[in-house]
Write a protein that holds these residues in place. Structure first.
Motif, short mmCIF file in Angstrom:
data_model
loop_
_atom_site.label_atom_id
_atom_site.label_comp_id
_atom_site.label_asym_id
_atom_site.label_seq_id
_atom_site.Cartn_x
_atom_site.Cartn_y
_atom_site.Cartn_z
N TYR A 136 0.83 -1.20 0.00
CA TYR A 136 0.00 0.00 0.00
C TYR A 136 0.86 1.25 0.00
O TYR A 136 1.85 1.26 0.72
N PRO A 137 0.56 2.29 -0.76
CA PRO A 137 -0.64 2.47 -1.59
C PRO A 137 -0.50 2.01 -3.03
O PRO A 137 -1.41 2.26 -3.81
N ASP A 138 0.62 1.35 -3.37
CA ASP A 138 0.73 0.83 -4.74
C ASP A 138 -0.24 -0.31 -4.97
O ASP A 138 -0.77 -0.48 -6.06
N GLU A 139 -0.44 -1.12 -3.94
CA GLU A 139 -1.38 -2.23 -4.05
C GLU A 139 -2.37 -2.15 -2.89
O GLU A 139 -2.07 -1.60 -1.84
N GLY A 140 -3.54 -2.79 -3.09
CA GLY A 140 -4.63 -2.61 -2.14
C GLY A 140 -4.75 -3.70 -1.09
O GLY A 140 -5.63 -3.64 -0.23
N THR A 141 -3.91 -4.71 -1.14
CA THR A 141 -4.00 -5.80 -0.18
C THR A 141 -3.22 -5.47 1.09
O THR A 141 -2.03 -5.12 1.03
N VAL A 142 -3.90 -5.59 2.22
CA VAL A 142 -3.24 -5.37 3.52
C VAL A 142 -3.44 -6.65 4.34
O VAL A 142 -4.58 -7.05 4.61
N ARG A 143 -2.36 -7.29 4.71
CA ARG A 143 -2.40 -8.55 5.44
C ARG A 143 -1.94 -8.26 6.87
O ARG A 143 -0.81 -7.79 7.06
N VAL A 144 -2.81 -8.49 7.83
CA VAL A 144 -2.46 -8.26 9.23
C VAL A 144 -2.39 -9.60 9.93
O VAL A 144 -3.40 -10.31 10.03
N ARG A 145 -1.21 -9.95 10.39
CA ARG A 145 -1.01 -11.25 11.04
C ARG A 145 -0.78 -11.01 12.53
O ARG A 145 -0.01 -10.13 12.91
N VAL A 146 -1.46 -11.81 13.34
CA VAL A 146 -1.31 -11.69 14.79
C VAL A 146 -0.11 -12.54 15.22
O VAL A 146 -0.11 -13.75 15.02
N LEU A 147 0.88 -11.88 15.78
CA LEU A 147 2.04 -12.61 16.31
C LEU A 147 1.89 -12.86 17.80
O LEU A 147 2.43 -13.81 18.35
N ALA A 148 1.13 -11.96 18.44
CA ALA A 148 0.82 -12.15 19.86
C ALA A 148 -0.46 -11.39 20.14
O ALA A 148 -0.78 -10.43 19.43
N ALA A 149 -1.21 -11.81 21.15
CA ALA A 149 -2.49 -11.16 21.45
C ALA A 149 -2.80 -11.34 22.93
O ALA A 149 -2.24 -12.23 23.59
N PRO A 150 -3.70 -10.50 23.46
CA PRO A 150 -4.11 -10.70 24.85
C PRO A 150 -4.74 -12.08 25.01
O PRO A 150 -5.29 -12.64 24.05
N ALA A 151 -4.71 -12.57 26.23
CA ALA A 151 -5.18 -13.93 26.48
C ALA A 151 -6.70 -14.04 26.38
O ALA A 151 -7.24 -15.07 25.98
N SER A 152 -7.40 -12.96 26.70
CA SER A 152 -8.87 -13.03 26.68
C SER A 152 -9.42 -12.37 25.42
O SER A 152 -8.68 -11.87 24.58
N GLU A 153 -10.76 -12.34 25.27
CA GLU A 153 -11.37 -11.76 24.09
C GLU A 153 -10.97 -10.29 23.96
O GLU A 153 -10.90 -9.56 24.94
N SER A 154 -10.70 -9.91 22.73
CA SER A 154 -10.27 -8.54 22.49
C SER A 154 -10.79 -8.09 21.13
O SER A 154 -11.44 -8.86 20.42
N ARG A 155 -10.51 -6.84 20.79
CA ARG A 155 -11.01 -6.30 19.53
C ARG A 155 -9.85 -5.82 18.67
O ARG A 155 -9.02 -5.03 19.13
N LEU A 156 -9.82 -6.30 17.44
CA LEU A 156 -8.92 -5.76 16.43
C LEU A 156 -9.80 -5.00 15.44
O LEU A 156 -10.70 -5.61 14.85
N ARG A 157 -9.57 -3.70 15.34
CA ARG A 157 -10.39 -2.97 14.36
C ARG A 157 -9.49 -2.33 13.31
O ARG A 157 -8.37 -1.92 13.60
N LEU A 158 -10.00 -2.36 12.12
CA LEU A 158 -9.28 -1.75 11.00
C LEU A 158 -10.09 -0.57 10.48
O LEU A 158 -11.31 -0.66 10.34
N ARG A 159 -9.38 0.50 10.18
CA ARG A 159 -10.07 1.66 9.59
C ARG A 159 -10.31 1.40 8.11
O ARG A 159 -9.38 1.05 7.37
N ILE A 160 -11.56 1.53 7.69
CA ILE A 160 -11.88 1.45 6.26
C ILE A 160 -12.02 2.89 5.76
O ILE A 160 -12.92 3.62 6.17
N PRO A 161 -11.09 3.32 4.88
CA PRO A 161 -11.08 4.73 4.48
C PRO A 161 -12.40 5.17 3.85
O PRO A 161 -13.09 4.37 3.21
N GLY A 162 -12.72 6.42 4.01
CA GLY A 162 -13.96 6.99 3.48
C GLY A 162 -14.11 6.80 1.98
O GLY A 162 -15.22 6.69 1.46
#
Lengths: 627, 627
Positions: free
Chosen positions: B446-472
């Motif tokens: 990005y911004p040459d290409e539109g694919t964004v790959r988000v890989r979780v390498l570590a995360a909190p132990a309990s339920e959590s929220r990952l949010r991504l901004r979708i541009p206007g």
């Protein structure tokens, strides 16, 4: 008795300011009356109150300090006022005005140094030394306006105090900046045009030579580069004879071009004449507003690039309008081309006449062609800014009021010219013209009405030529001589050659139906808009005249709906579509703007030169085209 | 370890600059490398060469004079460079940079007075006295940037010399301008935002109070009116909580708004928060360019009226882009609204990234959206002007290079935020984000290409929220989680709630087909034009890419002809009609402009942020629509 510009070498001359009597009820005659009875006194009182005149007393009494009031060019305002007073006294003597004039001259003379140097901001104890700031010191600029005032005095029949002061000042300039003197120029051109006129008036060829030297020196980076300014600002980037268009600070550029043409005329320098002509043509074709206004940028008060003509941020300084009249008038005297008085007419009606309020006591400095929000009411004190939108009584930099005053008091000179073949009527104003053996009586309500009646009261004994300028916008003008059938006359010149007799009468009919005027497609700022003109007047829409539920930015002009002239003269009526743009959260979006269904409203167009006279208003000249 | 803005009272925080590692081959990672390896040294060398740093030595040795080099705000450039260096050292330690930083701090500290006052243009023998020119002296402005540098130092783990210098300077400001001190404000806002951040960083509520006092004092005409300037220029015309839009000098207005929001946040002043939010909304809707640029006027470097958005004379100062990011970031932290990072993205890609050249050694100051004639090649010395068209290595007023430097070195902080529910990815840049218990690896071109790959390498132990901004602008984005079918996501937020595990993967596809963007019909300057965007990038046409027989002002875009993306990424191709306008002697005439028959040419659109990189060029973003 003569006018502001009297080339020694051309066959064509303007008429003397004393040789034209404009009718006080006419468009320009009434403005001359307001100028004489209100503006001159207004300027005098302001400059007295602010201590700008007292600066001369301080020099005379040796009490100078850097805390003097006024900018380094405040002296020039007093000189421009003196020039206006001199023309006015030549036009219509008035003992009280004459006394005020002489009192001013006395105070100025008392401040002159023994060697002729005269300046209240430099060259005296506690002040910067003489010519220590050529870029911004304005010393020669001030002296130039002193010379122009003296020329006006001499040409209205008085070879007295002011003339002697000016000659000594001019001699000092020649001694200081001549062949073996300082190799510099003044950051603000003006001395050039003034020295040539002084040379003509005083028959002093040394002044031509000094003007020539200043013109040739310019454009070689002589002036020091200043932070935030450029060589272009001062026209010091390119030699005058090499430039292709006017550029940089607009008033500087116009004064310089006028001075360069004067030098070219007196020295028969064809290359220089062609250079100035070329600059004028390119400037008028690509850098000039519909109003005749020049200067697209508030920044630097400057010209912009080709096609850079924003309506809203048009600077169009009043003084640039004056400078444009100065330049076009000189080009006309040299060439006789009717395009020059065409532009003078456009500029006088839509820039010079726009600046002063009806009472002659407040002024526009900038003359934008579009005002989005009504301007704030101007301060009744000194206004520190030159924003458009409201007329103000005085400014911190107050060059415009006195420039308007000297232009209006000398306006008669631009009304007609004489040459060895006869007389040319250039501007249509009710009044009497006495020149070239002719006495002409002009009767007209122009520009409210299109009929111009020229009656011969006296004429040369032999065959002569009476020529009338047919404005470039007048596609369907007609002319009738002594009751004959009217014949069509094309834009340019309508010539009548005969041995004229008293009471010969020529009737010119100029078409005053409101008309649409389209901008060149390369002017991005007004793409797909159209303006309305009527005769020489640019019209505008003011929010003052709109129905309360219509916003000015919603107006769309539908060209086929037609326009009609208003019964009371210069106004016009039109039916306009109103389309409300759809509002979005961002000013840019993925869909083409859409509008509400159009509704039609009757709109009044008013002369631009009177806008904001009824109070602050939003205003537009160019209206988007519907559909 | 933290970032530039750390409100004490919000639940939302940016990530620390040390907690984001951008990939050096990515769009922003490569710019961070150039910034670190070229720009920081470039700025240091210029300021050493010009004697701006030596000004501190002169104070230390008691050799101060008014002829010191640099403007009264030159100290701030050294502080902004220190801030940039501090973030860079926090991001990526470098012994040589650390040594340069410490040497600078030592020289600065040697110039500090016993009571904490620190300034090289005021308050020492031979200089104007302290705080003698509140309107233009910039003393508190300078101190503000000193504080911001110290905050950066403390937030990157060093409570050392610079921090101690700054605390003493801040204490002196409070003593001088507090409850019983001078009742004044600084002509250039900056101290307000800096005092709040210093209060947060140093846990010193007195600084909040002093910032609050400055905000409340402003808008009551405290600053003396200066010739040629207005109270609006200084935002001293209307109290902050009463104003409806940003106005006057753009950088001043943006810094002030950022400071006011900081004060509102720390004092829980809802009215003030609403005032700043309202000003932002009106400003973005009516006074902001497609690029995110702010400031329509060269005059005053200022905002214009609503809808006054000329493309050619757009000032869009680089520093105003930085200020807009500062303000939008604070509004985001307070509200969590995705419109703010939307504008940050637009501004980063199209203003902040536009300023520096690829080598990081020259800069745009102004960022116009239309260049009619190719700019002149910039001087390789100090450039006295801030005209658009060419990047220059240094300026007489050189605020932009160091502002770009501190923004790029701290950019990581804007990439994501954390709150008590999880992590939000705000800007898409290849790299690793370590915050809120997450370690995320972002892979994208990005911004040459539109694919964004988000890989979780570590995360909190309990339920959590990952949010991504979708541009206007992303009307057709899709999201796929762990190989599931992609689902459509609308502009705003895409939330994924779960107990994340290592190697969870989210793939966001953003639509990067070139698209047409239309201006609001009330923007007169670009009526009936259209722009081309691709993803977050505004594209433009440069004369460099045109066939030799096509002039840029002849281009007309025919919307139905279509656009295609270029194989190499950010470029686009389009078929364009070329229509030669008919030339006339005047730019306004009685007939509607007509054109030659259109011919079609293939045109390349290039990212605006790289324009003029291949040499001076004419350029347009908005193309007139054909027909």
């Amino acid at each position: 008795m003569a006018g502001p510009v009297e080339p020694a070498t051309t066959t064509r001359h303007g008429v003397g300011v004393a040789d034209v009597s404009l009718c006080p009820s006419g468009f320009w005659g009434s403005r001359q009356t307001v100028n004489a009875t209100a503006t001159l006194r207004h300027c005098l009182e302001w400059m007295e109150r602010l201590g700008w005149i007292e600066n001369f007393d301080r020099v005379a009494s040796g009490e100078t300090t850097v805390t003097r009031p006024g900018w380094q060019f405040s002296d020039s305002e007093i000189y421009k006022l003196l020039e206006a007073m001199a023309w006015e006294l030549g036009r219509s003597p008035d003992p009280s005005l004459a006394a005020a004039f002489e009192a001013l001259v006395e105070r100025i003379g008392a401040a002159q140094d023994d060697d002729g140097y005269l300046n209240t901001a430099h060259g005296h104890p506690g002040l910067p030394s003489r010519y220590s700031d050529m870029a911004m010191g304005h010393e020669l600029y001030n002296t130039g306006h002193l010379l122009q005032a003296a020329v006006a005095r001499l040409r209205t029949g008085h070879d007295d105090g002011l003339v002697h002061i000016a000659r000594r000042a001019a001699d000092q300039v020649c001694a200081e900046f001549g062949a073996h003197g300082r190799e510099s120029v003044c950051g603000h051109p003006e001395i050039e045009v003034a020295l040539v006129e002084a040379g003509r008036a005083f028959s002093e060829p040394r002044y031509f030579e000094q003007a020539r030297v200043f013109i040739e020196r310019r454009g070689h980076g002589t002036l020091p580069v200043r932070p935030l300014l450029s060589a272009e600002y001062f026209q010091d980037d390119i030699p005058v004879r090499k430039a292709n268009a006017l550029r940089g600070h607009a008033v500087r550029a116009l004064y310089l071009a006028a001075g360069a043409l004067d030098v070219a005329t007196e020295t028969d320098d064809q290359e220089l004449t062609e250079a100035v002509t070329r600059q004028w043509e390119n400037t008028v074709a690509r850098r000039t507003y519909l109003t005749g206004g020049m200067g697209s940028r508030h920044q630097d008060e400057g010209f912009g690039d080709d096609w850079e003509l924003p309506a809203d941020r048009a600077y169009c300084e009043t003084c640039a309008g004056v400078g444009s009249v100065m330049l076009a008038w000189r080009l006309y005297l040299v060439t006789g081309d009717s395009r020059y008085p065409d532009l003078i007419e456009r500029t006088l009606f839509n820039v010079v006449a726009t600046s002063p309020s009806e009472d002659g006591r407040s002024f526009f400095y900038a003359n934008p062609l579009h005002q989005r929000e009504p301007g704030a009411v101007a301060s009744d004190g000194v206004n520190t800014r030159a924003e458009g939108g409201v007329r103000a009584p005085w400014f911190d930099v107050s060059c415009c009021p006195t420039n308007v005053a000297r232009t209006i008091s000398s306006l008669g000179s631009y009304v007609a010219s004489v040459d060895d073949r006869g007389i040319s009527v250039l501007q249509y104003a009710a009044g009497e013209i006495r020149a070239g053996g002719f006495v002409l009586q002009v009767e007209t309500q122009y520009p409210d009405e299109g009929t111009v009646r020229v009656r011969v009261l006296a004429a040369p004994a032999s065959e002569s030529r009476l020529r009338l300028r047919i404005p470039g916008w007048a596609a369907t003008a007609t002319l009738a001589v002594n009751g004959d059938d009217a014949v069509s006359v094309a834009p340019g010149w309508a010539d009548i050659r005969r041995t004229f007799e008293r009471n010969d009468e020529v009737i010119l009919e100029l078409p005053l139906a409101p008309r649409l005027t389209w901008p060149d497609s390369r002017i991005d700022a007004v793409r797909d808009t159209v303006a309305v003109e009527r005769g020489p007047l640019v019209l505008c829409v003011e929010s003052t005249d709109l129905p309360t539920d219509v916003r000015i930015e919603e107006l769309r002009l539908q060209p086929d709906l037609g326009l009609s002239a208003h019964a009371d003269g210069a106004h016009a009526h039109g039916t306009i579509a109103v389309q409300t743009p759809a509002a979005g959260p961002l000013p840019f979006g993925p869909t083409k703007p859409h509008f509400s269904d159009p509704k039609r409203v009757e709109i009044t167009f008013v002369p631009y030169h009177r806008w904001a006279e009824r109070g602050p208003a939003a205003m537009r000249i160019f209206l988007p085209v519907a559909g």
